[in-house]
Design a protein around this motif. Structure first.
Motif, mmCIF file in Angstrom:
data_model
loop_
_atom_site.group_PDB
_atom_site.id
_atom_site.type_symbol
_atom_site.label_atom_id
_atom_site.label_comp_id
_atom_site.label_asym_id
_atom_site.label_seq_id
_atom_site.Cartn_x
_atom_site.Cartn_y
_atom_site.Cartn_z
ATOM 1 N N HIS A 206 -11.499 15.178 -2.450
ATOM 2 C CA HIS A 206 -12.968 15.031 -2.475
ATOM 3 C C HIS A 206 -13.407 14.126 -3.622
ATOM 4 O O HIS A 206 -14.312 13.296 -3.457
ATOM 5 C CB HIS A 206 -13.627 16.403 -2.599
ATOM 6 C CG HIS A 206 -13.416 17.274 -1.396
ATOM 7 N ND1 HIS A 206 -13.542 18.643 -1.426
ATOM 8 C CD2 HIS A 206 -13.058 16.963 -0.123
ATOM 9 C CE1 HIS A 206 -13.289 19.140 -0.223
ATOM 10 N NE2 HIS A 206 -12.986 18.142 0.581
ATOM 11 N N LEU A 207 -12.748 14.279 -4.777
ATOM 12 C CA LEU A 207 -13.083 13.422 -5.916
ATOM 13 C C LEU A 207 -12.748 11.971 -5.603
ATOM 14 O O LEU A 207 -13.540 11.062 -5.863
ATOM 15 C CB LEU A 207 -12.316 13.889 -7.155
ATOM 16 C CG LEU A 207 -12.424 12.999 -8.398
ATOM 17 C CD1 LEU A 207 -13.880 12.890 -8.855
ATOM 18 C CD2 LEU A 207 -11.546 13.521 -9.525
ATOM 19 N N LEU A 208 -11.581 11.738 -5.031
ATOM 20 C CA LEU A 208 -11.165 10.376 -4.709
ATOM 21 C C LEU A 208 -12.117 9.743 -3.703
ATOM 22 O O LEU A 208 -12.504 8.571 -3.847
ATOM 23 C CB LEU A 208 -9.733 10.402 -4.158
ATOM 24 C CG LEU A 208 -9.030 9.058 -4.023
ATOM 25 C CD1 LEU A 208 -8.822 8.423 -5.393
ATOM 26 C CD2 LEU A 208 -7.683 9.229 -3.329
ATOM 27 N N GLN A 209 -12.500 10.490 -2.685
ATOM 28 C CA GLN A 209 -13.442 9.967 -1.684
ATOM 29 C C GLN A 209 -14.777 9.606 -2.328
ATOM 30 O O GLN A 209 -15.386 8.584 -1.994
ATOM 31 C CB GLN A 209 -13.648 11.005 -0.580
ATOM 32 C CG GLN A 209 -12.435 11.176 0.323
ATOM 33 C CD GLN A 209 -12.551 12.372 1.251
ATOM 34 O OE1 GLN A 209 -13.146 13.397 0.889
ATOM 35 N NE2 GLN A 209 -11.978 12.260 2.437
ATOM 36 N N SER A 210 -15.203 10.422 -3.262
ATOM 37 C CA SER A 210 -16.477 10.159 -3.950
ATOM 38 C C SER A 210 -16.385 8.908 -4.817
ATOM 39 O O SER A 210 -17.290 8.060 -4.811
ATOM 40 C CB SER A 210 -16.853 11.371 -4.808
ATOM 41 O OG SER A 210 -17.973 11.083 -5.617
#
Length: 610
Positions: A206-210
């Motif tokens: 989720h962090l990477l996608q953000s």
């Protein structure tokens, strides 16, 4: 933050070990060397698409305190108390008491407010592979050295490693903004390597996608997301991301190979994407090599050979391509062609001053023995150094070549004289010995040898498989099934186990529906494997579907001309009154391998003589 620094530093967290003697020098050297070798680790750990910068050494100033950082150092006089505590901490390290040293430096920090004490405590915590303590020390380092970029970088990394992703996020956002456009692709890949160190892979995703939401039209972004999706257990989404990466950049080798590893369907999709790109861009040499790799992974030797030959026309002295083509020709028993490629390889290697010629010598020796030229084989083998790092492999190969020359007992004696202490080496020797007996059709002896090896290595897949095949040859079908069923549990995605049991049942004409189910499973796992196609065709013939059987066997024989496949295809054609075709197939199969056991038995049953 230099994201190349981030990736290498994150990697180093797993590599630094506790030190006893010369602790301080070793820790700094190991830690900083891992960072300095950042471009090498891109290729090894991030599968980046750019060329490796071999030999890069980061300047020492990258790791030394900056002039700005030195402003945070207090005007501290070295008194006897401080000196005593530092020496005490370093002695504790020499005595393998890093916890004591760590606490001593934190105590010194409280007394002196000198950030170098926190830096040293951080190093000690890293050496203990204790990420929470390292984060505690790094927070203090940042507190007492607010101008230290090094401290901020390491704090960000340790926040991720400790799973504190929300706290790390704003720092990562800021650092991403600083990355030059030319370096952004590598930074994205490095960022994913860092985030993969988080204990929560889903939160990391989720962090990477953000962080990368504005970079979705980059192939590297989709590749990075795919790797994190695999870490998070989301393989279908990973496959989707990899397909997008390949659409954006069809010659993206790492993306294609990762997609191919996800499963049979994905491997075929990777093949289709790269095939279409090469068809439209026939001069795209890198993509053509990738296509050949994918064909090889799918056991489509003829198709791989075609692509490699096309590549070789543009680069006739490429060593890797020459060796791969030689290997393919060897598998297809095209010994003259294999020898031509190997001799070209040796000439090119000499011109390029490449010392990697040992495998070429081995292959040429094998070819010489296949041609019954033992003297020439001996000449090639004598060129191989006994101090070679693959000495065991060389000795095993030499024994196998002796066996092929009919000197089975001499070959086995050579293996018996290899006193290997390593268990893996022992297993290899046992396998080699049983294979020699098996090839000599001494199946009872082979089974006894494999039984002994199995007792020592009960969960070694290669031994299990060979033991099962030897038991099958000796008519010990119950044991064979027991071993294959165990192998299926150990390796549920191994198509060879389903193929072995399915073919055995079909060949004996029993439990044909079960055999059909097993072989369909094997075919699903490896749809273009010619030997699995042969087995599936054979069981369909036994079930009464001769036309489908002929279709499958023709395709298998075309993919890989093989005497056993030819024997089966000829038999079905003969039984369908297509006898002229059957005779031609059998004649061709004899040219391939007149000594093949299945072929000889088939020709005897039908009283066929060429």
């Amino acid at each position: 933050m230099n994201f190349l620094f981030v990736k290498s530093l994150a990697y180093s967290l797993q590599r630094i070990n506790c030190v006893k003697a010369e602790y301080k020098a070793m820790v700094r050297t190991t830690f900083l060397t891992l960072i300095a070798s950042l471009t090498l680790s891109i290729n090894a750990h991030a599968a980046a698409s750019t060329d490796s910068d071999d030999g890069y050494t980061a300047p020492e100033t990258l790791f030394a305190p900056s002039a700005q950082e030195k402003k945070d150092f207090p005007p501290l006089a070295l008194n006897s108390q401080i000196l005593f505590q530092v020496l005490s901490a370093e002695i504790a390290l020499r005595r393998n008491q890093p916890e004591t040293a760590y606490q001593t430096y934190l105590s010194l920090l409280q007394d002196t407010h000198d950030p170098r004490m926190a830096e040293r405590a951080t190093e000690i915590a890293l050496s203990m592979q204790n990420a929470p303590k390292a984060l505690t020390a790094t927070r203090l380092w940042c507190q007492y050295a607010p101008h230290s970029k090094r401290a901020v970088q390491l704090k960000t990394i340790l926040l991720v490693v400790n799973g504190k992703l929300d706290e790390a996020r704003p720092m990562l956002v800021e650092e991403l903004k600083k990355v030059p456009a030319a370096n952004r692709n590598n930074a994205i890949l490095s960022l994913q390597v860092l985030i993969s160190r988080s204990p929560n892979p889903i939160a990391g995703l989720h962090l990477l996608q953000s962080l990368l939401k504005n970079d979705m039209q980059r192939a590297e972004t989709n590749f990075a997301l795919a790797r994190q999706q695999i870490n998070a257990g989301e393989k279908p989404k990973a496959a989707k991301s990899l397909k997008k990466a390949l659409k954006l950049r069809p010659d993206f080798e790492s993306a294609a190979l990762l997609l191919a590893q996800l499963g049979v369907t994905e491997r075929q999709e990777a093949l289709n994407i790269v095939r279409a790109f090469v068809d439209k861009n026939p001069k795209a040499q890198k993509a053509r090599l990738l296509l050949a790799q994918l064909y090889l992974a799918n056991n489509q030797l003829s198709a791989a050979r075609q692509e490699l030959q096309a590549y070789l026309r543009q680069d006739p002295d490429d060593l890797s391509t020459l060796m791969t083509l030689a290997s393919i020709e060897l598998q297809l028993k095209q010994y003259d062609k294999a020898e031509q490629y190997l001799r070209r390889y040796l000439r090119a290697a000499q011109e390029q001053k490449n010392p990697n010629v040992e495998q070429a010598y081995l292959d040429l020796a094998q070819i010489a023995l296949e041609k019954k030229d033992e003297a020439l084989a001996q000449q090639w083998l004598e060129k191989i150094s006994t101090s070679n790092s693959q000495s065991l492999s060389v000795q095993i190969t030499l024994a196998q070549l002796l066996a092929k020359a009919g000197k089975v007992d001499a070959a086995r004696q050579r293996l018996a004289e290899l006193n290997a202490a390593d268990p893996n080496a022992q297993a290899l020797i046992a396998l080699a010995d049983s294979n020699i007996l098996f090839a000599a059709q001494r199946y009872a002896e082979a089974e006894k040898q494999l039984e002994k090896a199995y007792q020592a290595f009960p969960n070694e897949p290669s031994l299990l498989y060979d033991y099962a095949m030897a038991a099958e040859k000796n008519g010990h079908y119950e044991l064979m099934e027991k071993l294959i069923n165990k192998l299926m549990k150990l390796q549920p995605d191994n198509p060879n186990s389903y193929n072995a049991l399915g073919f055995s049942l079909a060949d004996r004409g029993i439990r044909l529906e079960e055999a059909h189910t097993l072989l369909l499973k094997a075919s699903t796992l490896s749809p273009k494997d010619p030997f699995i196609m042969d087995s599936l065709g054979w069981v369909k013939y036994r079930l009464g579907d001769a036309q489908q059987a002929i279709s499958l066997l023709r395709e298998a024989y075309q993919l890989q001309p093989n005497a056993e496949i030819g024997a089966h295809l000829g038999e079905i054609l003969w039984m369908q009154n297509q006898r002229e075709q059957a005779k031609q197939i059998w004649q061709d199969a004899q040219k391939l391998d007149a000594g093949n056991e299945t072929l000889k038995k088939t020709l005897q049953r039908f009283q066929f003589t060429p």
